[in-house]
Every structure is written in structure tokens, then in C-alpha cells.
Design a protein around this motif. Structure first.
Motif, PDB file in Angstrom:
ATOM      1  N   PHE A   1      -2.707   0.486  -4.119  1.00 14.45           N
ATOM      2  CA  PHE A   1      -2.667  -0.650  -3.356  1.00 14.45           C
ATOM      3  C   PHE A   1      -2.538  -1.830  -4.375  1.00 14.45           C
TER       4      PHE A   1
ATOM      5  N   GLU B   1       0.642  -1.119   0.023  1.00 16.26           N
ATOM      6  CA  GLU B   1      -0.005  -0.002   0.011  1.00 16.26           C
ATOM      7  C   GLU B   1       0.842   1.465  -0.046  1.00 16.26           C
TER       8      GLU B   1
ATOM      9  N   LYS C   1      -6.454  -2.170   4.650  1.00 16.93           N
ATOM     10  CA  LYS C   1      -5.805  -1.476   3.825  1.00 16.93           C
ATOM     11  C   LYS C   1      -6.387  -1.272   2.397  1.00 16.93           C
TER      12      LYS C   1
END
Length: 185
Positions: free
Chosen positions: A58, A32, A154
Motif C-alpha cells: 500500500f 493498494e 485499505k
């Protein structure tokens, strides 16, 4: 020059789109990038941050999730994102300079992990991570203390309105069901 067909999928986060290039992206783990500085370890992330409106990049096993600023429009950004991803994959350049360094090892089971931590990591890796990656994100195990499992979302899951529901109703309920020592997430 090989042509590439990149598919997109919506995510629960309206500001994030999942791009599927039809080839391996990270292979092992995820990565990320929250800003240009962190993107310096990845030629592709660095190029994607040059697109006006990109706020997060990401990389999953076989996808790239782009999160945009809420004021930016996907219709204006998508052609540049497609072109950047396609150019990168056809160039043969690496996704990241040091994949070993970035690979997610948070759920790797270590011999010195207590049995409860091993069970938590196993459930996160086999049951939770695949579902969250399906939505263009990932989950990071940060620890287990006083009955509380510490996790970090994330990718498209970061800042998503559904994140608290995912954590409480999905992940917490499953961990509570299978592991009596867990009291919360």
C-alpha cells in the motif's frame, strides 16, 4: 549516491508495518496492490511482491505499508524490504506508471453530489483520512444509500482486528454526530 534512512512504524495490524522513506511516495492519493498481477502497474510494488511473505503493498502520500502473511516473520523480511525501497528511490524510477489513474479521487466533491454526500466526503477527507493514514492505511468512500455510508478500509486497516472498532466507534459516531441523515456505516 544519496543515502536514505527509512523509518518504520508499527500499525494496529501486527501483520502490517509502515515504512517511511523520508520522501514523497504517492504525492496525491493512495494505491493498494493485493497481488502480483495488480502490482504490474507499479515497479516498486512488483519488486516488493518478489519478497517472500509479502501479501499486500500500500502506498500513501509519504509511506509504504507492507502486509505480510501471518506465517512470515518480519525479522527475515525487513532487510529485503528496506533494500528494495532504498534501491527503488535511488534509481529514480516512478512509483507507479500512471499516478493519475491510481490516485484516490473517491472523496472529490462533484457539483452533482447531493449536499449530504458533499458533507460526508468533506468529513472523510479532513477528519478521517489523516488519522487512518497515520496507521498506515486509508479509507475509500463507496457510496451513500438509505442512510448508510459505504466505506472500504485499505492498507494496514484491511483485515485488522481494530477495523470494526474504527468503523463503528470512530467514523460512524462522528458522521452520526455531524450529519443527521446518516444512520450507519
Amino acid at each position: 549516491v544519496r543515502t536514505m534512512f527509512i523509518q518504520t512504524e508499527q500499525t494496529p495490524n501486527n501483520d502490517s508495518l509502515k515504512f517511511l522513506p523520508g520522501t514523497t511516495v504517492m504525492g496525491a492519493g493512495t494505491a493498494e496492490f493485493l497481488d502480483v498481477r495488480s502490482a504490474m502497474t507499479s515497479p516498486l510494488a512488483k519488486q516488493l511482491f518478489e519478497i517472500d511473505g509479502v501479501s499486500c503493498v500500500f502506498f500513501g502520500p509519504d509511506f509504504v505499508t507492507i502486509t505480510k502473511h501471518s506465517t512470515s516473520e518480519w525479522q527475515l523480511m525487513k532487510p529485503d524490504v528496506y533494500a528494495t525501497i532504498m534501491d527503488h528511490f535511488t534509481s529514480g524510477a516512478p512509483i507507479v506508471y500512471n499516478e493519475e489513474e491510481l490516485a484516490s479521487k473517491d472523496t472529490a466533491i462533484h457539483p452533482d453530489d447531493p449536499e449530504v454526500v458533499q458533507m460526508i466526503k468533506e468529513l472523510l477527507e479532513t477528519r478521517v483520512r489523516p488519522s487512518i493514514q497515520e496507521d498506515g492505511g486509508d479509507i475509500e468512500y463507496c457510496g451513500f444509500e438509505n442512510g448508510i455510508v459505504k466505506l472500504k478500509l485499505k492498507g494496514s486497516c484491511r483485515g485488522c482486528e481494530s477495523a470494526s472498532i474504527t468503523l463503528k466507534n470512530g467514523i460512524e459516531n462522528m458522521l452520526l454526530h455531524y450529519i443527521p441523515e446518516v444512520q450507519g456505516v
